[in-house]
Design an enzyme around this catalytic site. Structure first.
Site, PDB file in Angstrom:
ATOM      1  N   ASP A 156      13.898 -35.404 -31.505  1.00  0.00           N
ATOM      2  CA  ASP A 156      13.627 -36.798 -31.769  1.00  0.00           C
ATOM      3  C   ASP A 156      12.379 -37.333 -30.780  1.00  0.00           C
ATOM      4  O   ASP A 156      12.562 -38.587 -30.416  1.00  0.00           O
ATOM      5  CB  ASP A 156      15.071 -37.581 -31.331  1.00  0.00           C
ATOM      6  CG  ASP A 156      14.945 -39.084 -32.096  1.00  0.00           C
ATOM      7  OD1 ASP A 156      13.939 -39.458 -32.740  1.00  0.00           O
ATOM      8  OD2 ASP A 156      15.667 -39.760 -31.624  1.00  0.00           O
ATOM      9  N   HIS A 187      21.172 -37.870 -35.282  1.00  0.00           N
ATOM     10  CA  HIS A 187      21.542 -37.967 -33.740  1.00  0.00           C
ATOM     11  C   HIS A 187      22.712 -38.371 -33.266  1.00  0.00           C
ATOM     12  O   HIS A 187      23.074 -39.426 -32.923  1.00  0.00           O
ATOM     13  CB  HIS A 187      20.469 -38.801 -32.960  1.00  0.00           C
ATOM     14  CG  HIS A 187      20.024 -40.019 -33.585  1.00  0.00           C
ATOM     15  ND1 HIS A 187      20.707 -41.106 -33.859  1.00  0.00           N
ATOM     16  CD2 HIS A 187      18.641 -40.522 -33.797  1.00  0.00           C
ATOM     17  CE1 HIS A 187      20.098 -41.985 -34.369  1.00  0.00           C
ATOM     18  NE2 HIS A 187      18.713 -41.603 -34.291  1.00  0.00           N
ATOM     19  N   HIS A 229      22.221 -45.095 -37.483  1.00  0.00           N
ATOM     20  CA  HIS A 229      22.140 -46.298 -37.142  1.00  0.00           C
ATOM     21  C   HIS A 229      23.231 -47.370 -38.013  1.00  0.00           C
ATOM     22  O   HIS A 229      22.918 -48.132 -38.546  1.00  0.00           O
ATOM     23  CB  HIS A 229      20.557 -47.072 -37.430  1.00  0.00           C
ATOM     24  CG  HIS A 229      19.804 -46.074 -36.398  1.00  0.00           C
ATOM     25  ND1 HIS A 229      19.657 -46.599 -35.159  1.00  0.00           N
ATOM     26  CD2 HIS A 229      19.019 -45.247 -36.497  1.00  0.00           C
ATOM     27  CE1 HIS A 229      18.543 -45.870 -34.525  1.00  0.00           C
ATOM     28  NE2 HIS A 229      18.080 -44.780 -35.311  1.00  0.00           N
ATOM     29  N   GLU A 231      13.470 -42.480 -41.632  1.00  0.00           N
ATOM     30  CA  GLU A 231      14.393 -42.990 -40.666  1.00  0.00           C
ATOM     31  C   GLU A 231      14.407 -44.639 -40.971  1.00  0.00           C
ATOM     32  O   GLU A 231      13.855 -45.238 -40.243  1.00  0.00           O
ATOM     33  CB  GLU A 231      14.220 -42.879 -39.457  1.00  0.00           C
ATOM     34  CG  GLU A 231      15.635 -43.021 -38.352  1.00  0.00           C
ATOM     35  CD  GLU A 231      15.544 -42.652 -37.073  1.00  0.00           C
ATOM     36  OE1 GLU A 231      16.220 -42.535 -36.455  1.00  0.00           O
ATOM     37  OE2 GLU A 231      14.466 -42.031 -36.533  1.00  0.00           O
TER      38      GLU A 231
END
Length: 402
Positions: free
Chosen positions: A281, A219, A198, A133
């Protein structure tokens, strides 16, 4: 319990299409051998009495950082094992350990430890490969990711990482960053799942990302753009693009905190269970008491506060991670989003298995599939977890007989 033959009787067996009442499941050599629509106990086979509980495919968590006081970023074999065991107690039978934005040295160390730890998962959930990530994110959408290491994709860097380890299963990045489309194409060539995360991308950039190989929204709603205005004109963001475009699967943190009930219901209504993966998460605070904790490496990670069943930044201005376990995700979708049990289970078993390309062996109770099986009651309280036919968790009340 080894991979010898065993039979689960007196259960409500959750198959991909229905819940079979008063049924039994026969397991041989770590795989599902048969499903019987009755409770006849076979001779010379270990027997597990489900006592009317649900017999479910094991839960698959595509995005998890830690639990039980450990974080994968600590880079410790014992930590990997403890995380796998903690989440197995809550029904997770397979997981994708997830990194955070970090130094290159920390990342390479993490990949080394993952390779070692993946050999010793017989007491908990199995590992499906690493999820990197970052660090190729939009600064404005970094969330709790360390801004010191956020940067554009650099071929010399990511090629070295890809050469170093063949155990990377997925990689999340912001597709609008310089070089991110070439990065996505390279991941596709390597058979690695490219995910959007993101990010401040707009709809047109998301379309380019899909063409380049990105296929999953990390997410959904967290760390991504919504509708924006430029020179008076509105542009759809990644949120709207993810809901609209069938080419994108989505994962959601269904802890009941990150997303309120109306958003959970909206995602379910638009995408359907075949396109949604439930993820925890979870950070190291999963399974721990409320109070101070650390997101990321225990020595230099971000200090956070765990309260109200979520991790927050110390100033409480933002969430800093989930402390959910997989059973909580099911309870949330059923109780808050009014999702039927059969479809809620699909979103944490069959759909994530398909997304990861392992739907031929995991994610469902069918003949020939890995015997990753969970027993839970009507309140989704997990009482037993099998991983490839191995007993990795059982309440003392479970009766296993010859």
């Amino acid at each position: 319990m080894s991979k010898r033959s065993l039979q689960i009787i007196n259960g409500q067996v959750i198959t991909p299409f229905e819940i079979v009442r008063n049924a039994s499941v026969l397991i041989r050599d770590g795989r599902v051998d048969a499903i019987f629509p009755d409770n006849r106990a076979l001779p010379d086979v270990l027997t597990i009495d489900a006592a009317g509980r649900f017999v479910s495919p094991g839960f698959i968590d595509l995005h998890v950082h830690g639990g039980g006081g450990h974080d994968f970023m600590d880079g410790e074999v014992e930590g990997f094992q403890q995380i796998a065991q903690l989440h197995a107690r809550h029904g997770t039978t397979a997981m994708v350990p997830t990194s955070l934005t970090s130094t290159g040295e920390q990342l390479l160390h993490l990949l080394r430890i993952y390779e070692e730890a993946s050999r010793y998962t017989d007491k908990g959930a199995t590992f499906l490969g690493m999820h990197l990530e970052g660090p190729y994110f939009a600064m404005n959408q970094r969330g709790a990711q360390d801004p010191r290491y956020i940067r554009d994709p650099d071929p010399s860097e990511y090629e070295a990482i890809l050469e170093y380890s063949h155990l990377i299963a997925r990689w999340s990045a912001a597709p609008e960053r310089k070089g991110a489309l070439d990065f996505g194409r390279r991941l596709r060539e390597k058979g690695i799942l490219a995910a959007i995360a993101h990010t401040d991308a707009v709809y047109e950039e998301v379309l380019e990302a899909i063409e380049a190989g990105y296929s999953l929204s990390t997410h959904l709603y967290s760390g991504m753009s919504g509708v924006t205005r430029k020179n008076a004109y509105r542009f759809a963001g990644v949120i709207e693009s993810s809901l609209l475009l069938d080419a994108l699967d989505v994962e959601i943190i269904a802890d009941g905190v990150h997303l309120p009930a109306p958003l959970l219901k909206l995602i379910y209504k638009v995408k359907g269970p075949e396109k949604i993966a439930l993820i925890t998460d979870a950070m190291r605070g999963a399974g721990m008491l409320e109070g101070e904790s650390i997101l990321g490496h225990k020595d230099d990670g971000l200090k956070v506060i765990i309260e109200d069943q979520v991790a927050k930044l110390p100033d409480r201005s933002s969430f800093a991670g989930s402390v959910a376990t997989a059973d909580r995700l099911l309870r949330t979708m059923i109780g808050m989003a009014d999702v039927p049990l059969l479809e809620a289970v699909k979103m944490i078993s069959q759909t994530p298995a398909r997304i990861m390309g392992i739907g031929h062996k995991k994610g469902a109770i069918r003949r020939g599939m890995d015997a990753d099986i969970v027993l839970f009651d009507a309140d989704i309280r997990v009482s037993l977890t099998l991983v490839e036919g191995r007993l990795v968790y059982s309440e003392a009340s479970e009766e296993i007989s010859q």
